[in-house]
Design an enzyme around this catalytic site. Structure first.
Site, PDB file in Angstrom:
ATOM      1  N   TYR A 172     -10.650  12.285   1.787  1.00  0.00           N
ATOM      2  CA  TYR A 172     -10.598  11.014   2.505  1.00  0.00           C
ATOM      3  C   TYR A 172     -11.627  11.043   3.617  1.00  0.00           C
ATOM      4  O   TYR A 172     -11.835  12.079   4.244  1.00  0.00           O
ATOM      5  CB  TYR A 172      -9.222  10.794   3.121  1.00  0.00           C
ATOM      6  CG  TYR A 172      -8.161  10.397   2.123  1.00  0.00           C
ATOM      7  CD1 TYR A 172      -7.829   9.057   1.926  1.00  0.00           C
ATOM      8  CD2 TYR A 172      -7.491  11.359   1.382  1.00  0.00           C
ATOM      9  CE1 TYR A 172      -6.861   8.688   1.011  1.00  0.00           C
ATOM     10  CE2 TYR A 172      -6.509  10.995   0.455  1.00  0.00           C
ATOM     11  CZ  TYR A 172      -6.202   9.663   0.281  1.00  0.00           C
ATOM     12  OH  TYR A 172      -5.240   9.296  -0.622  1.00  0.00           O
ATOM     13  N   ASP A 204      -4.048   2.027   0.397  1.00  0.00           N
ATOM     14  CA  ASP A 204      -3.481   0.882   1.096  1.00  0.00           C
ATOM     15  C   ASP A 204      -4.405  -0.320   1.010  1.00  0.00           C
ATOM     16  O   ASP A 204      -5.572  -0.199   0.648  1.00  0.00           O
ATOM     17  CB  ASP A 204      -3.286   1.224   2.577  1.00  0.00           C
ATOM     18  CG  ASP A 204      -2.073   2.112   2.780  1.00  0.00           C
ATOM     19  OD1 ASP A 204      -1.154   2.060   1.947  1.00  0.00           O
ATOM     20  OD2 ASP A 204      -2.068   2.870   3.774  1.00  0.00           O
TER      21      ASP A 204
END
Lengths: 223, 223
Positions: free
Chosen positions: B115, B56
């Protein structure tokens, strides 16, 4: 009169260094001048903020102590802390504010100071670490660096590491700890980048005091 | 045809995310578009760069794998690596380039992805860590976070953590490791800042694949 010590953290990228300058238009502001302006905005009185050292242009501080005196009234340290962080640009933060005795002096009362140089080694710089470190392609020999750093511990004349523009005066300083270490950054696969492990090489020197650009001189010599 | 895998590192601050957009004037560029433009500048041929995932806007990558195919001629990986780092903006770096078999696919061949969310806790943010982490004033309970994260390990339906705009499809994913840890930053005095130790709280999740914004949803829930 009430005296306070502030623990400051700042990124030096956009400043001309700690010390207040005659700030002509077009020159970068100083950290000291910016903190003094914030203090005046909070307290409505003008006072000098004295730092524990005078960092150069572009040098960051993780935790630098500074002191200041307020004359009009006593302030709750917590209110000063909130005030600083509301008024200062985000590149400077106050981490702590404490009342201190009137004979406290950020520079003269300092018992020890710690400087760190951060390097990245590898085939290319990691973008996130770029403002915080100096990228070098070659692989550093930590063992050899630590052998050289061990020789610095103790009381020595550090004149050879002083910058040429330094003021005259005693050049003997006491180094308490000096070490080079590797601080890895965890990748899932590890060692993917051409066999280099990603991370910082950190040269850390703890001493009772330093000459102008002494740590920079040492770091440069080690490479 | 020759296929290559690139290991990319980037700060996402100034990008609209990984995926190439119809880049109207005034919108932030994409990482993919920027890498593709660099590749074209080096090789003089147009090719798609396929990433292992679509980050993102504002998300950084420490090491993201991407692949591309070159048709005109074979390239020495070392030359491509140097070319990328000469042509790309410093906010994107290629850490490694390797030739891969034609059936390699950055997304479909990925066996695991990791992540991390980085937080700072304390009375105020440390300026240096600001672009890399999310500052929260309250003290996080790592033990409680780790208990909650342990429950995520294994194969589960992660639908509740999916973003509302996600595409329909299977929502079962396998989490291999999940942990919260504290990564301290060494101060000389330690614990000066109001009793807080300065450093990152890192939430790290390793899995075979993730739903859209799943890790963000998990991190948000933990706080």
């Amino acid at each position: 009169m009430w005296k306070y010590a502030a623990l400051l953290s700042y990124t030096g990228t956009d400043y001309c260094g700690w010390q207040r300058q005659k700030e002509a238009s077009g020159t970068a502001p100083s950290v000291q001048g910016t903190v003094e302006a914030a203090l005046q905005q909070i307290t409505r009185e003008e006072s000098s903020v004295v730092g524990s050292g005078r960092t150069d242009s572009g040098v960051h501080a993780l935790g630098q102590v500074a002191h200041f005196v307020l004359k009009s009234r006593e302030w709750e340290p917590r209110i000063l802390l909130k005030g600083f962080n509301a008024v200062l640009p985000t590149s400077i933060r106050a981490l702590d504010i404490r009342p201190v005795p009137l004979d406290f002096h950020a520079q003269r009362s300092a018992e020890r100071k710690q400087y760190s140089y951060f390097f990245q080694q590898g085939p290319s710089a990691i973008p996130h670490l770029e403002p915080l470190s100096w990228w070098i392609q070659k692989r550093l020999n930590l063992e050899a660096m630590n052998r050289a750093l061990a020789d610095l511990v103790g009381e020595h004349d550090f004149k050879p590491f002083q910058s040429s523009g330094a003021r005259p005066g005693p050049t003997v300083r006491k180094v308490l700890e000096a070490e080079a270490s590797f601080e890895p950054i965890g990748f899932p696969g590890g060692g993917l980048a051409g066999g280099y492990q990603i991370g910082f090489v950190r040269i850390r020197i703890l001493g009772t005091g330093f000459l102008k650009q002494m740590v920079r001189g040492i770091a440069g010599t080690l490479l």
